[in-house]
Scaffold this motif. Structure first.
Motif, mmCIF file in Angstrom:
data_model
loop_
_atom_site.group_PDB
_atom_site.id
_atom_site.type_symbol
_atom_site.label_atom_id
_atom_site.label_comp_id
_atom_site.label_asym_id
_atom_site.label_seq_id
_atom_site.Cartn_x
_atom_site.Cartn_y
_atom_site.Cartn_z
ATOM 1 N N PRO A 114 0.808 -1.221 0.000
ATOM 2 C CA PRO A 114 0.000 0.000 0.000
ATOM 3 C C PRO A 114 0.846 1.278 0.000
ATOM 4 N N THR A 115 1.960 1.274 0.745
ATOM 5 C CA THR A 115 2.809 2.460 0.796
ATOM 6 C C THR A 115 3.495 2.693 -0.533
ATOM 7 N N LEU A 116 3.931 1.625 -1.175
ATOM 8 C CA LEU A 116 4.546 1.748 -2.498
ATOM 9 C C LEU A 116 3.560 2.351 -3.481
ATOM 10 N N SER A 117 2.337 1.854 -3.452
ATOM 11 C CA SER A 117 1.289 2.375 -4.319
ATOM 12 C C SER A 117 1.025 3.850 -4.052
ATOM 13 N N GLU A 118 0.887 4.194 -2.777
ATOM 14 C CA GLU A 118 0.612 5.575 -2.395
ATOM 15 C C GLU A 118 1.738 6.496 -2.854
ATOM 16 N N THR A 119 2.983 6.042 -2.703
ATOM 17 C CA THR A 119 4.129 6.873 -3.056
ATOM 18 C C THR A 119 4.224 7.098 -4.557
ATOM 19 N N LEU A 120 4.085 6.032 -5.326
ATOM 20 C CA LEU A 120 4.232 6.152 -6.779
ATOM 21 C C LEU A 120 3.060 6.865 -7.440
ATOM 22 N N PHE A 121 1.857 6.616 -6.943
ATOM 23 C CA PHE A 121 0.683 7.075 -7.659
ATOM 24 C C PHE A 121 -0.087 8.199 -6.986
ATOM 25 N N SER A 122 0.373 8.614 -5.822
ATOM 26 C CA SER A 122 -0.341 9.688 -5.132
ATOM 27 C C SER A 122 0.603 10.804 -4.711
ATOM 28 N N THR A 123 1.511 10.533 -3.786
ATOM 29 C CA THR A 123 2.376 11.606 -3.283
ATOM 30 C C THR A 123 3.454 11.991 -4.279
ATOM 31 N N GLY A 124 3.961 11.033 -5.040
ATOM 32 C CA GLY A 124 5.029 11.313 -5.994
ATOM 33 C C GLY A 124 6.361 11.620 -5.340
ATOM 34 N N ASP A 125 6.500 11.302 -4.051
ATOM 35 C CA ASP A 125 7.709 11.641 -3.304
ATOM 36 C C ASP A 125 8.749 10.534 -3.459
ATOM 37 N N TRP A 126 9.338 10.455 -4.627
ATOM 38 C CA TRP A 126 10.363 9.452 -4.905
ATOM 39 C C TRP A 126 11.171 9.897 -6.119
ATOM 40 N N ASP A 127 12.375 9.379 -6.228
ATOM 41 C CA ASP A 127 13.230 9.656 -7.377
ATOM 42 C C ASP A 127 13.610 8.381 -8.117
ATOM 43 N N ILE A 128 13.811 7.308 -7.362
ATOM 44 C CA ILE A 128 14.201 6.028 -7.942
ATOM 45 C C ILE A 128 13.311 4.948 -7.343
ATOM 46 N N SER A 129 12.676 4.172 -8.213
ATOM 47 C CA SER A 129 11.901 3.019 -7.752
ATOM 48 C C SER A 129 12.661 1.756 -8.122
ATOM 49 N N ALA A 130 12.862 0.889 -7.139
ATOM 50 C CA ALA A 130 13.490 -0.405 -7.383
ATOM 51 C C ALA A 130 12.461 -1.521 -7.267
ATOM 52 N N ALA A 131 11.202 -1.206 -7.531
ATOM 53 C CA ALA A 131 10.118 -2.193 -7.532
ATOM 54 C C ALA A 131 9.768 -2.508 -8.983
ATOM 55 N N PRO A 132 10.193 -3.656 -9.507
ATOM 56 C CA PRO A 132 10.012 -3.960 -10.922
ATOM 57 C C PRO A 132 8.553 -4.159 -11.315
ATOM 58 N N LEU A 133 8.283 -3.929 -12.578
ATOM 59 C CA LEU A 133 6.988 -4.251 -13.164
ATOM 60 C C LEU A 133 7.072 -5.650 -13.759
ATOM 61 N N THR A 134 6.103 -6.479 -13.448
ATOM 62 C CA THR A 134 6.044 -7.822 -14.016
ATOM 63 C C THR A 134 4.838 -7.917 -14.939
ATOM 64 N N VAL A 135 5.097 -8.191 -16.202
ATOM 65 C CA VAL A 135 4.013 -8.310 -17.179
ATOM 66 C C VAL A 135 4.268 -9.513 -18.068
ATOM 67 N N SER A 136 3.213 -9.981 -18.710
ATOM 68 C CA SER A 136 3.328 -11.138 -19.596
ATOM 69 C C SER A 136 3.190 -10.756 -21.068
#
Length: 530
Positions: A416-438
């Motif tokens: 939930p915090t990762l989601s909130e940070t990336l998609f709401s607060t925007g308070d980040w510079d580097i994300s090390a949480a990969p996207l997994t898609v098929s």
């Protein structure tokens, strides 16, 4: 309009997950003594609370893995890319239209019929931008609509724009009962089930209990709802610590758990049944929003040159991680070319320092870099689900960047915090949480288009070359567009917008049970043993 907050997914290792695959790699290890058992409860460990279970909103893998038990799909995409029956028993499509013919006798959890009109309403609801579903652009193109013919049992879909993988994307949507389509509160609690199980009890941050439906009969073509070994109930227990989960597996107190850290070897040595799925674990995504230092490509390049990615890979994967070939890792992955080759930077601390000098970030007497009186201060976030290996990799990157003169903080965060940070607060510079898609098309809304809160382009990427190649690829059916999809992905590497550096095999272990796994455990595949 639904909130976009619960958007980020952590698929096993720590990845935003949106996959259409139903089957994983062949399982390994001993499972049982061979005696199938009825009336059992299948207990599976999840490492974090899923939050909302609304399938129109969440792409958190932990939530989607539970939704997999609650909501049926039109079709199932198998590991080899073939398509099997789900709610539909036949289908046809090009890049703009698709028709699904439903099976007879489909019902909702309350016993009422699941009609073609209901199914079509699901698709239209997601495709309407006014409803704010993050699945728009991922599985459903903006403006997509559908019409159901209840007499013929058909659902006809008109895509809002060309989609190379229309059957796979639309077919993999979780379908809910018509009565809850406009009730996000009910869906957040897992109500309106059309699948094999219904939600019986929710205890947030503790466990989720599901009960098998007696009337569910629309499993795989060769599936017998009366066969031995099917669980009567399923419990998802929230257990954040992998060592605790491992001990519970070995003692038989739980039946299944994802284990990616050091305990993985202990479970393999014990001969436990397990599935393995290649998954991105190491990946950097840079925030290019206006005013962020990482909006400057020179800064992004310097940050990567300062890292020994080979060593990072060893740390993150405990020596067993592999070098990625691209951003799509999970089956069916129709474009299996090495599009990353030649783009991964070499470790060169001197070149990194020179790049920052050239960008105006000069090192002072204390080694800290400043520009126009402003200190180069960055924040990196990564998933807490990576455990000790993730912490070690983050500390390695932090040390290298501090040596470069960057004032860098790193933070392990839950879903939930990762989601909130990336998609709401925007308070980040580097994300090390990969996207997994098929499928490569699933990457598009994350690397282009509207930014939050109006879209899912969380890194604020504006790359005309990527958009041009995506447009060309989307007009071609299936693998015919692979060259264009590869060109699109390389446009992201060329601008240092994203850099994958490590893949790992995601292992789900089991005791007294077997199953197949793709985007979560397939509930129809579970067999319980004495």
């Amino acid at each position: 309009m639904r909130s976009r907050t619960p958007l980020v997914a952590l698929l096993g290792a720590a990845a935003l997950a949106l996959t259409s695959c139903a089957g994983g790699a062949p399982p390994s290890g001993d499972a049982t003594d061979g005696v199938l058992a009825d009336g059992k409860t299948f207990t599976s460990v999840i490492s974090t609370d899923p939050g909302s279970l609304d399938p129109f909103v969440t792409v958190m893998s932990v939530a989607r893995s539970i939704d997999r038990f609650l909501y049926a799909r039109l079709v199932e995409v198998l590991e080899d890319g073939s398509i099997a029956s789900g709610l539909a028993d036949s289908w046809e499509a090009d890049t703009t239209t698709a028709t699904f013919t439903l099976r007879d006798g489909l019902t909702c959890e309350d016993g009422t019929p699941l009609t073609a009109t209901d199914v079509a309403a699901n698709i239209t609801h997601i495709g309407d931008p006014a409803n704010g579903s993050p699945l728009v652009g991922l599985q459903v193109q903006p403006g997509t609509s559908a019409v159901g013919d209840d007499t013929a049992g058909t659902v006809t879909v008109t895509s809002g724009r060309p989609d190379s993988f229309l059957i796979e994307n639309i077919g993999s949507i979780s379908i809910v009962c018509g009565s809850v389509i406009d009730d996000p509160d009910a869906l957040a609690k897992g109500e309106g089930a059309t699948g094999m199980f219904t939600m019986a009890e929710v205890v947030p941050n503790s466990q989720y209990t599901l009960t098998r439906r007696d009337d569910f009969a629309w499993g795989p073509d060769d599936w017998d709802p009366k066969q031995k070994g099917l669980p009567d109930s399923v419990v998802f227990r929230v257990i954040p610590n992998e060592t605790t989960a491992t001990n519970l597996l070995l003692s038989g107190e739980v039946n299944a758990a994802l284990v990616i850290g050091p305990d993985n070897k202990r479970l393999k040595d014990a001969g436990l049944f397990h599935t393995e799925i290649p998954t991105p674990a190491g990946q950097f995504i840079f925030n290019q929003a206006e005013g962020r230092p990482t909006a400057d490509q020179a800064v992004r390049e310097a940050l990567l040159e300062a890292l020994d990615l080979d060593q990072m890979r060893q740390v993150l994967g405990s020596g067993s991680a592999s070098v990625p070939t691209g951003l799509v890792t999970v089956s069916p992955n129709p474009c299996r070319a090495d599009v990353l080759k030649g783009f991964m930077p070499e470790f060169d601390a001197k070149a990194a320092a020179a790049a920052l000098d050239g960008a105006g970030w000069k090192a002072g007497s204390d080694g800290v870099r400043t520009k126009d009186g402003e200190t180069l201060t960055l924040r990196m976030i990564y998933s807490s689900q990576l455990g000790d290996a993730g912490n070690a990799a983050a500390e390695h990157a932090q040390a290298a960047w501090k040596e470069l003169g960057v004032d860098i903080t790193v933070a392990a965060v839950d879903s939930p915090t990762l989601s909130e940070t990336l998609f709401s607060t925007g308070d980040w510079d580097i994300s090390a949480a990969p996207l997994t898609v098929s499928l490569p098309s699933m990457l598009v809304p994350f690397y282009s288009g509207p930014t939050p809160p109006n879209g899912t382009n969380f890194a604020s990427i504006d790359n005309p070359e990527y958009t041009e190649a995506v447009t060309a690829a989307s007009a071609k059916a299936g693998s015919e567009g692979c060259d264009d999809w590869g060109t699109a992905e390389q446009a992201l590497y060329a601008t240092t917008s994203v850099m994958p550096y490590a893949n790992i095999d995601r292992s789900t272990f089991a005791t007294k049970a077997t199953f197949t796994e793709g985007d979560g455990i397939d509930p129809t595949s579970i067999r319980m043993y004495e």
